[in-house]
Design an enzyme around this catalytic site. Structure first.
Site, PDB file in Angstrom:
ATOM      1  N   CYS A   1       8.641  24.152  -5.113  1.00 21.87           N
ATOM      2  CA  CYS A   1       7.455  23.390  -4.712  1.00 21.87           C
ATOM      3  C   CYS A   1       6.267  23.663  -5.642  1.00 21.87           C
ATOM      4  O   CYS A   1       5.498  22.754  -5.965  1.00 21.87           O
ATOM      5  CB  CYS A   1       7.073  23.692  -3.265  1.00 21.87           C
ATOM      6  SG  CYS A   1       6.842  25.459  -2.893  1.00 21.87           S
TER       7      CYS A   1
ATOM      8  N   HIS B   1       4.105  27.209   0.976  1.00 25.78           N
ATOM      9  CA  HIS B   1       4.408  25.937   0.323  1.00 25.78           C
ATOM     10  C   HIS B   1       3.256  25.526  -0.580  1.00 25.78           C
ATOM     11  O   HIS B   1       2.100  25.895  -0.352  1.00 25.78           O
ATOM     12  CB  HIS B   1       4.643  24.851   1.384  1.00 25.78           C
ATOM     13  CG  HIS B   1       5.204  23.578   0.831  1.00 25.78           C
ATOM     14  ND1 HIS B   1       6.369  23.529   0.100  1.00 25.78           N
ATOM     15  CD2 HIS B   1       4.759  22.292   0.897  1.00 25.78           C
ATOM     16  CE1 HIS B   1       6.624  22.285  -0.241  1.00 25.78           C
ATOM     17  NE2 HIS B   1       5.659  21.518   0.211  1.00 25.78           N
TER      18      HIS B   1
ATOM     19  N   ASP C   1       3.559  15.831  -0.027  1.00 20.51           N
ATOM     20  CA  ASP C   1       4.559  16.901   0.061  1.00 20.51           C
ATOM     21  C   ASP C   1       5.636  16.727  -0.996  1.00 20.51           C
ATOM     22  O   ASP C   1       6.292  15.680  -1.077  1.00 20.51           O
ATOM     23  CB  ASP C   1       5.187  16.919   1.453  1.00 20.51           C
ATOM     24  CG  ASP C   1       5.791  18.268   1.794  1.00 20.51           C
ATOM     25  OD1 ASP C   1       6.543  18.801   0.950  1.00 20.51           O
ATOM     26  OD2 ASP C   1       5.513  18.784   2.884  1.00 20.51           O
TER      27      ASP C   1
END
Length: 507
Positions: free
Chosen positions: A123, A228, A246
């Site tokens: 990520c 994240h 995201d």
């Protein structure tokens, strides 16, 4: 074949005058016909079987392929009810309102370069690659074929590919990666207020020249997992909500989240670093590109030779930093560089307990990679914005000449060249070492005796510096302070004595 054999048997009986009774021949003939019929039927069935099978496959009613075991696998997660799906009617309304208010300017460059992370733990690299491509940064290296482009597996400067696949990257690793490719402002959760965060969001979403990447805990948002990274694409002031793009699209879609909730999601302590998370402001100046330590080759041989000589000058027969330790830190990146300031120098100050200023200077300089001094020198020249090589040379000569006139310069010369004797001549290495000592953060010297601290402070006050030297010292001070603030657990300004790794370390 069988029927032919039976006919031959009957002919043999007739030729030899044997009685040929239907009592015996009829069963034989019947058996022959039955066998022939079976043979024809088997042939027909074998011919028809492939056609029937093919027709069944065409209709989708044939035998099914072996299914893969999907136990313990997932196809997306249910978005928590406190979050608004971007593609929903409400999410689209939020976006229209954000556009009308001028707070969705960065959305289009980001989505035009959106990349779903290629690994479950990617990520951070994926977010950075997306932003770098949105900023139109040329990576200056081949991606695939003839093309130069950023992708998440491309970014391996501060962590190995294997380690990133297994563990992902920390807040500090992201800062290290970003600093190699663009300008980055690092904001730790304990260093900013809710209102400061809101103002940064307002500014970032109203331009396409700067982007924000969040480092947050999914748990606070009601999602599964924990740490994240993802960039933001827009801000809706009416609902005080942020659009989070995201990068793990296989898990959650893009969604709107209340700004206060996002603020709270950055506060939990990351168990990997022992510090809270935060966010990054990323931009790029094509005229003043950042210096990437990924491409800097350590001067291992020269460093070992210099380190050995300095150690022998201070403690004959004893090596403070072994060649093995030098090899351990040979891979230079911003995180390992910061370790020089927030760990190795304070440790050696505490262990060696220098009692002279010459010893202090030697200790500091032998722990600073030679590559970093060259980087700072290049940044000094870049900050002057010289139009021609002649002006650049004039600037450097003036800076070096002014530096040699500072009271600290002769002491630095004595530290570097103890047997030279003549300290009046201009020496580039000594001049820059003088600037570096004058600009290095005070936290490096907190374990020194009070009289040495006072003497250094006197030199660093700048009463006898020219304006040019003062500007350069200030620039170095800001650079090193920002480096330690970003990558050291205690940051600059600590007034406690530093013992081993207990109080201050690079993470």
């Amino acid at each position: 074949m069988l029927r032919s054999n039976i006919k031959q048997l009957i002919r043999f009986q007739q030729t030899n005058g044997l009685v040929c009774s239907t009592k015996y021949t009829r069963p034989i003939l019947q058996a022959s016909l039955s066998l022939k019929s079976r043979a024809l039927g088997t042939k027909a069935e074998s011919t028809a079987a492939p056609a029937v099978s093919a027709f069944q496959d065409l209709l989708g009613v044939g035998s099914q392929p072996v299914q893969e075991d999907l136990t313990n696998t997932f196809y997306q997660r249910q978005l928590p009810t406190n979050l608004v799906r971007f593609s929903s009617s409400e999410g689209k309304r939020y976006f229209r309102e954000a556009m009308d208010d001028g707070h969705a300017e960065g959305f289009f460059p980001l989505t035009g370069n959106f990349t779903t992370q290629s690994e479950p733990a990617y990520c951070g690299p994926s977010s950075l690659a997306m932003v770098l491509n949105a900023l139109e940064v040329d990576p200056k290296r081949r991606w695939k074929g003839n093309w130069r482009w950023f992708s998440d597996e491309f970014l391996q400067c501060c962590s190995s590919k294997e380690d990133m696949k297994k563990n992902g990257i920390t807040f500090d690793n992201f800062a290290c990666l970003a600093k190699c490719h663009c300008n980055v402002q690092v904001k730790r959760a304990n260093d900013f207020t809710l209102e400061e965060f809101r103002q940064d969001v307002l500014r970032v979403t109203s331009t396409s020249e700067q982007f924000m990447v969040l480092s947050f805990s999914r748990k606070v948002l009601g999602q599964t997992g924990d740490g994240h990274f993802s960039p933001i694409g827009a801000y809706n002031s009416a609902n005080d909500s942020i659009l989070i793009l995201d990068t793990a699209r296989y898990k959650y879609p893009s969604y709107w989240c209340n700004l206060s909730t996002v603020f709270e999601s950055m506060n939990p302590i990351d168990k990997e670093t022992g510090r809270p998370r935060g966010y990054f402001l990323l931009s790029y100046d094509v005229d003043h590109p950042p210096i990437s330590l990924c491409n800097v080759k350590p001067e291992a041989g020269a460093k070992k030779e210099e380190t050995t000589q300095m150690n022998n000058d201070i403690n004959p027969g004893k090596t403070i930093i072994s060649n093995a330790e030098a090899e351990k830190h040979s891979k230079l990146n911003w995180s390992t560089l910061a370790k020089s300031f927030c760990q190795r120098i304070p440790e050696n100050m505490w262990i060696e307990k220098p009692r002279t200023l010459e010893h202090v200077i030697q200790l500091v300089l032998r722990n600073v990679p030679l590559e970093y001094t060259k980087i700072l020198a290049n940044q000094s020249l870049a900050s002057f914005n010289a139009d021609t090589p002649a002006k650049a040379e004039e600037y450097i000569n003036t800076l070096l000449n002014d530096t040699t006139k500072t009271p600290l310069y002769p002491i630095v010369m004595e530290s570097l060249y103890p047997n030279r004797g003549d300290f009046t001549q201009m020496d580039g290495n000594a001049a820059f070492a003088t600037l570096f000592v004058l600009g290095s953060p005070r936290m490096l010297y907190t374990s020194l005796p009070r009289e040495l601290q006072d003497l250094l402070d006197k030199f660093r006050k700048g009463d006898e510096m020219t304006s040019l030297v003062k500007r350069e010292v200030h620039r170095i001070s800001e650079e090193v302070t920002e480096l330690t603030k970003t990558f050291c657990t205690c940051g600059p300004g600590s007034t406690e004595k530093i013992v081993a790794k207990k109080n201050c370390s690079s993470v």
